[in-house]
Design a protein around this motif. Structure first.
Motif, mmCIF file in Angstrom:
data_model
loop_
_atom_site.group_PDB
_atom_site.id
_atom_site.type_symbol
_atom_site.label_atom_id
_atom_site.label_comp_id
_atom_site.label_asym_id
_atom_site.label_seq_id
_atom_site.Cartn_x
_atom_site.Cartn_y
_atom_site.Cartn_z
ATOM 1 N N UNK A 93 0.708 -1.082 -0.090
ATOM 2 C CA UNK A 93 -0.109 -0.011 -0.081
ATOM 3 C C UNK A 93 1.102 1.245 0.104
ATOM 4 N N UNK A 94 2.019 1.351 0.685
ATOM 5 C CA UNK A 94 3.017 2.371 0.572
ATOM 6 C C UNK A 94 3.973 2.431 -0.569
ATOM 7 N N UNK A 95 4.311 1.427 -0.872
ATOM 8 C CA UNK A 95 5.407 1.219 -1.941
ATOM 9 C C UNK A 95 5.057 1.179 -3.215
ATOM 10 N N UNK A 96 3.910 0.504 -3.789
ATOM 11 C CA UNK A 96 3.376 0.288 -4.949
ATOM 12 C C UNK A 96 2.649 1.373 -5.582
ATOM 13 N N UNK A 97 2.331 2.436 -4.741
ATOM 14 C CA UNK A 97 1.526 3.306 -5.399
ATOM 15 C C UNK A 97 2.323 4.221 -6.342
ATOM 16 N N UNK A 98 1.692 4.552 -7.636
ATOM 17 C CA UNK A 98 2.326 5.161 -8.938
ATOM 18 C C UNK A 98 3.399 4.288 -9.151
ATOM 19 N N UNK A 99 3.307 3.112 -9.314
ATOM 20 C CA UNK A 99 4.174 2.235 -9.892
ATOM 21 C C UNK A 99 4.033 1.980 -11.343
ATOM 22 N N UNK A 100 5.041 1.760 -12.237
ATOM 23 C CA UNK A 100 5.080 1.583 -13.628
ATOM 24 C C UNK A 100 5.032 0.120 -13.989
ATOM 25 N N UNK A 101 3.790 -0.035 -14.603
ATOM 26 C CA UNK A 101 3.623 -1.497 -15.025
ATOM 27 C C UNK A 101 3.058 -1.593 -16.458
ATOM 28 N N UNK A 102 3.899 -2.158 -17.224
ATOM 29 C CA UNK A 102 3.581 -2.385 -18.818
ATOM 30 C C UNK A 102 3.287 -0.936 -19.085
ATOM 31 N N UNK A 103 4.316 0.010 -19.044
ATOM 32 C CA UNK A 103 3.839 1.475 -19.433
ATOM 33 C C UNK A 103 2.749 2.306 -18.998
ATOM 34 N N UNK A 104 2.355 1.929 -17.963
ATOM 35 C CA UNK A 104 1.162 2.362 -17.232
ATOM 36 C C UNK A 104 1.153 2.566 -15.730
ATOM 37 N N UNK A 105 1.130 3.699 -15.315
ATOM 38 C CA UNK A 105 1.111 4.257 -13.812
ATOM 39 C C UNK A 105 -0.180 3.724 -13.084
ATOM 40 N N UNK A 106 0.220 2.812 -12.005
ATOM 41 C CA UNK A 106 -1.036 2.375 -11.570
ATOM 42 C C UNK A 106 -1.136 3.029 -10.229
ATOM 43 N N UNK A 107 -2.412 2.796 -9.577
ATOM 44 C CA UNK A 107 -2.531 3.370 -8.294
ATOM 45 C C UNK A 107 -3.043 2.079 -7.325
ATOM 46 N N UNK A 108 -2.969 2.228 -5.885
ATOM 47 C CA UNK A 108 -3.108 1.116 -5.253
ATOM 48 C C UNK A 108 -4.045 1.697 -3.895
ATOM 49 N N UNK A 109 -4.707 0.942 -3.446
ATOM 50 C CA UNK A 109 -5.638 1.508 -2.253
ATOM 51 C C UNK A 109 -6.157 0.213 -1.432
ATOM 52 N N UNK A 110 -6.693 0.574 -0.423
ATOM 53 C CA UNK A 110 -7.067 -0.813 0.483
ATOM 54 C C UNK A 110 -8.519 -1.127 0.103
ATOM 55 N N UNK A 111 -9.041 -2.091 0.553
ATOM 56 C CA UNK A 111 -10.318 -2.657 0.109
ATOM 57 C C UNK A 111 -11.372 -1.811 0.509
ATOM 58 N N UNK A 112 -11.698 -0.725 -0.193
ATOM 59 C CA UNK A 112 -12.783 0.037 0.472
ATOM 60 C C UNK A 112 -14.415 -0.262 0.252
ATOM 61 N N UNK A 113 -14.344 -1.319 -0.493
ATOM 62 C CA UNK A 113 -15.806 -2.188 -0.858
ATOM 63 C C UNK A 113 -16.155 -2.616 0.498
ATOM 64 N N UNK A 114 -15.197 -3.133 1.282
ATOM 65 C CA UNK A 114 -15.699 -3.943 2.492
ATOM 66 C C UNK A 114 -15.290 -3.111 3.952
ATOM 67 N N UNK A 115 -14.476 -2.065 3.612
ATOM 68 C CA UNK A 115 -13.756 -1.615 5.054
ATOM 69 C C UNK A 115 -14.057 -0.006 5.166
ATOM 70 N N UNK A 116 -14.963 0.592 4.011
ATOM 71 C CA UNK A 116 -15.238 1.990 4.057
ATOM 72 C C UNK A 116 -16.691 2.054 4.307
ATOM 73 N N UNK A 117 -17.324 2.574 5.371
ATOM 74 C CA UNK A 117 -18.740 2.461 5.533
ATOM 75 C C UNK A 117 -19.476 3.522 4.492
#
Length: 363
Positions: free
Chosen positions: A136-160
């Protein structure tokens, strides 16, 4: 620094999801500003969405990471290889577009149904919560296959109150899509520049901005932690004690086996040392005898040499004395005729002087 620039650099994040608040840049809107926000508000108010009703969303939500903005060319193997750098991947699911027919036509529907094209996001479950936090801390804005990804926690089940993007909710987004949502890790709320309507926010159930407790843009919010009750703590302590007891037992058994092995090694080594000690004693005795005889021989030869050198020195001294005596004698022999000649000359002079005086007197 002015107050306006200071407020622009101050942000805050949403702990719970509200569709109207997520649609405003500073979290102070009280009216939906587009149809998507209105649709999300409707789904939230009448309870059309169940975050735990998805059978595919299996696994521990506290260990699950949401990965978005993936390239359409990224497959399961490549993404698993990238995300395995941060921990052990327990479960992995790349969401594919199967059976989706909205605004695509029958041809696109059949193509997605057959090929299963990627929808650009995935869920990665790790073995432990610590590994998930690391990604969650290190993989944010990582380049994978020429695309900048974003990561986040599982808000579907953890965010009210969570509402997904397909129902008008979600977070982040691009300006071109016309569905920007704020309050998340990628696009946080800005500090309000206008007065905060506390009464209207309270009526709608929207939490007001945390005045005086804003964060910087460079600060990353921490994902929610698991709540543990007393029974879980007791089970953890019991399991920890059990694990410690098992470790102690294994250590004791290992130590006993090591001691037995060491005792066997010590006995064999003692025998070897005893036999080696005998041989070493015999060798040392022989060496001692040889060394003593050699020392005596060397001592005798050295004493003989010393005596010989002393005698030689004494003979040299006697020869030098004889030479000195002979030189003195020669010198004495040479000086005696000279002395006699000197005496004769002095007596002749005296006689001549006397005769001369007598002649003078007679004349």
């Amino acid at each position: 620094m002015s107050v306006r620039s200071k407020n622009l650099n101050s942000v805050f994040y949403a702990d719970s999801y509200h569709p109207i608040q997520a649609g405003s840049i500073d979290g102070t809107d009280v009216v939906p500003h587009d149809n998507a926000v209105y649709r999300a508000q409707l789904c939230s108010s009448i309870g059309l969405y169940d975050p735990f009703g998805d059978p595919r969303a299996a696994g521990d939500p506290y260990c699950t990471l949401f990965v978005a903005r993936l390239s359409r060319l990224t497959n399961e193997d490549n993404l698993r290889k990238v995300m395995s750098k941060y921990g052990r991947v327990k479960n992995f699911r790349l969401v594919r577009d199967i059976g989706r027919s909205k605004n695509y036509g029958i041809y696109q529907f059949l193509r997605n149904l057959v090929t299963g094209a990627s929808r650009g996001y995935a869920f990665v479950e790790y073995e432990t919560e610590r590994e998930m936090r690391r990604a969650y801390m290190d993989a944010h804005h990582l380049i994978v296959d020429d695309s900048e990804i974003i990561v986040d926690y599982n808000r579907q089940q953890l965010m009210p109150g969570w509402i997904p993007r397909r129902l008008g909710g979600g977070l982040s987004g691009k300006k071109e899509s016309g569905q920007l949502r704020f309050g998340g890790k990628e696009k946080p709320f800005r500090a309000p520049l206008k007065p905060i309507p506390y009464e209207e926010l309270k009526k709608l159930g929207i939490p007001p901005p945390p005045e005086g407790r804003y964060m910087s843009r460079f600060q990353v919010p921490s994902p929610p932690r698991r709540e543990r009750n007393l029974s879980d703590r007791e089970e953890d302590s019991h399991s920890h004690r059990r694990g410690s007891n098992d470790r102690n037992r294994t250590e004791d058994s290992h130590r006993s086996s090591v001691d037995i092995g060491e005792g066997h090694c010590r006995s064999s080594s003692h025998r070897d040392d005893h036999s080696r000690g005998r041989s070493s004693l015999e060798r040392s005795g022989r060496y001692h005898d040889r060394s003593s005889s050699e020392k005596e021989h060397r001592y005798r030869s050295s004493t003989d040499k010393d005596k010989h050198s002393q005698k030689r020195k004494e003979s040299d001294r006697s020869s030098t004395d004889k030479d000195k005596h002979s030189r003195k004698r020669k010198e004495s022999d040479r000086s005696s005729p000279e002395k006699e000649h000197g005496l004769r000359s002095s007596t002749d002079k005296d006689k001549h002087h006397r005769k001369r005086k007598e002649r003078d007197e007679q004349s």
